[in-house]
Design an enzyme around this catalytic site. Structure first.
Site, PDB file in Angstrom:
ATOM      1  CG  HIS A   1      18.482  15.383  51.633  1.00  0.00           C
ATOM      2  ND1 HIS A   1      19.229  14.622  50.781  1.00  0.00           N
ATOM      3  CD2 HIS A   1      19.188  16.799  51.551  1.00  0.00           C
ATOM      4  CE1 HIS A   1      19.976  15.606  50.528  1.00  0.00           C
ATOM      5  NE2 HIS A   1      19.576  16.850  50.680  1.00  0.00           N
TER       6      HIS A   1
ATOM      7  CE  LYS B   1      17.401  16.836  46.960  1.00  0.00           C
ATOM      8  NZ  LYS B   1      18.183  16.176  47.811  1.00  0.00           N
TER       9      LYS B   1
ATOM     10  CG  ASP C   1       0.415   9.719  33.623  1.00  0.00           C
ATOM     11  OD1 ASP C   1      -0.915  10.639  34.278  1.00  0.00           O
ATOM     12  OD2 ASP C   1       0.170  10.344  32.293  1.00  0.00           O
TER      13      ASP C   1
ATOM     14  CG  HIS D   1      24.206  18.368  44.914  1.00  0.00           C
ATOM     15  ND1 HIS D   1      23.297  17.922  44.944  1.00  0.00           N
ATOM     16  CD2 HIS D   1      24.567  18.879  46.573  1.00  0.00           C
ATOM     17  CE1 HIS D   1      22.299  18.354  45.812  1.00  0.00           C
ATOM     18  NE2 HIS D   1      22.999  18.561  47.003  1.00  0.00           N
TER      19      HIS D   1
ATOM     20  CE  LYS E   1      22.461  14.618  47.336  1.00  0.00           C
ATOM     21  NZ  LYS E   1      23.708  16.037  47.225  1.00  0.00           N
TER      22      LYS E   1
ATOM     23  CG  ASP F   1      34.523  -4.464  43.992  1.00  0.00           C
ATOM     24  OD1 ASP F   1      35.632  -4.117  43.896  1.00  0.00           O
ATOM     25  OD2 ASP F   1      34.180  -5.865  44.739  1.00  0.00           O
TER      26      ASP F   1
END
Length: 396
Positions: free
Chosen positions: A142, A144, A149, A314, A316, A321
């Protein structure tokens, strides 16, 4: 009767395969944490802003491009990216593309063949195989990750497809959080990509300066931590226990399980203000219903729960704090905790955290606050769905 018996036997064989596979795989896992780094970080919250920057950087690549996505669709947006990658490969840039076998199952053979013919090295991650076929079938890479370079990296929640650009009328505006990383942290993205590439292909590229050039220190302290179906739950519990004043959690799926839920309720009891943001609509069956029992308990503990209605949420994200925030690929659910391969960025920069909280505040403006009367007005059908969703929650 015979058909029922056969079905029971098949079910037991599948469960045996899954449980043995899980035991064998997790017994070999070791906790991995990259060191604290200093990088310059940029936050993107829309697909248009992210991919404009992303494509511009890809066009400037001189030596190599490494890309890992969970989902690459077979649509116009994906073709724009893949055509750019083919052009760079034809220019002599080394291009490796790794996608999850289940997540990117829609990629056509014709598309994959055209990538290979242009000189792109392409592979599927987590392709199921024997032994433990059914366990491996349920694993997902999952993560990404993009590295250009060895100097520029990207990490976050966006995949590649028209919905992530807000072009799918079913979802409308797509809210997600994605990081651009320039500085020391890029070497950890590169290392993780190298690990995943070797696992998928059996071949690892070298650790030479071509792939791991010297990198300058940036302004923001952070740490990248990959997880492969273990240790993420413990990390989140540690973060929650650190909280003194405030916890903000954003996730498209909220299925924390007993241990994380207890940590949240304990935090609420000691006076920590908890805010949770999830989408109003669902993109998968039962995920919305699976969250409801947790929401009910949290509302009774005086936590604030918001449902984003201006499209699909979507992102995450976790904020503790004003000390640390987490932006990465992991959802706040059992699948990310116990099955998926994820990678999260923990950021310890007050200015960045403040700008992130401002972005979250804007999302709250287009969110509806969940209230107790909502639960009192649920139908019997709603409650039955919640029961089914609770049973299925480890796999959702």
């Amino acid at each position: 009767m015979r058909i029922l018996l056969i079905a029971i036997i098949l079910f037991l064989l599948v469960m045996l395969d899954y449980k043995l596979g899980e035991r064998v795989y997790k017994s070999a896992l070791k906790k991995k944490e990259y060191p604290n780094r200093q990088s310059d970080l940029t936050l993107f919250t829309t697909g248009e802003a992210l991919f404009n920057d992303y494509f511009a950087e890809l066009k400037q690549a001189k030596y190599h491009i490494h890309i890992l996505f969970y989902i690459v669709r077979n649509d116009d947006v994906s073709q724009q990216l893949l055509n750019l990658l083919k052009k760079k490969a034809e220019e002599g840039v080394e291009v490796r593309v790794l996608v999850d076998w289940i997540g990117s199952l829609g990629l056509s053979r014709k598309t994959i063949q055209s990538l290979k013919e242009s000189g792109i090295q392409f592979a599927f991650s987590n392709k199921p195989s024997f032994p433990f076929f059914f366990y491996k079938l349920n694993e997902r890479n999952h993560r990404k990750i993009t590295v250009i370079d060895g100097k520029i990296g990207y990490l976050g929640g966006f995949n590649v497809g028209k919905e992530y650009m807000g072009q799918d009328p079913k979802f409308g505006n797509w809210r997600d959080y994605h990081l651009k990383i320039v500085g020391e942290g890029v070497q950890d993205l590169q290392t993780q990509f190298r690990t995943d590439w070797k696992q998928a292909t059996g071949v690892a590229f070298s650790k030479t300066e071509t792939y791991f050039p010297p990198l300058p220190q940036g302004k923001m302290k952070h740490q990248l931590i990959p997880t492969d179906g273990m240790y993420l739950q413990e990390k989140y519990i540690d973060l929650i226990k650190q909280a003194k004043r405030e916890i903000i959690i954003g996730s498209p799926y909220f299925i924390p399980g007993k241990k994380v839920m207890k940590a949240l309720l304990d935090a609420a009891e000691r006076g920590v203000h908890i805010t949770i943001i999830t989408p109003m609509q669902a993109d998968h069956m039962f995920v919305k219903e699976a969250a409801m029992p947790y929401f009910h308990q949290l509302l009774k503990a005086n936590c604030d729960i918001y449902r984003f209605y201006d499209g699909f949420y979507h992102a995450k994200v976790i904020v503790i704090d004003d000390e640390v925030c987490d932006i990465g690929t992991a959802n706040f659910d059992k699948r990310s905790f116990f099955i998926n391969y994820e990678m999260n960025g923990y950021i310890y920069d007050k200015a960045f955290i403040q700008s992130l909280k401002e972005a979250i505040a804007r999302d709250l403006e287009t969110s509806e606050k969940l209230t107790m009367p909502f639960f009192q007005n649920r139908t019997i059908v709603d409650r039955v769905k919640e029961t089914i969703a609770t049973i299925l929650s480890p796999l959702l």
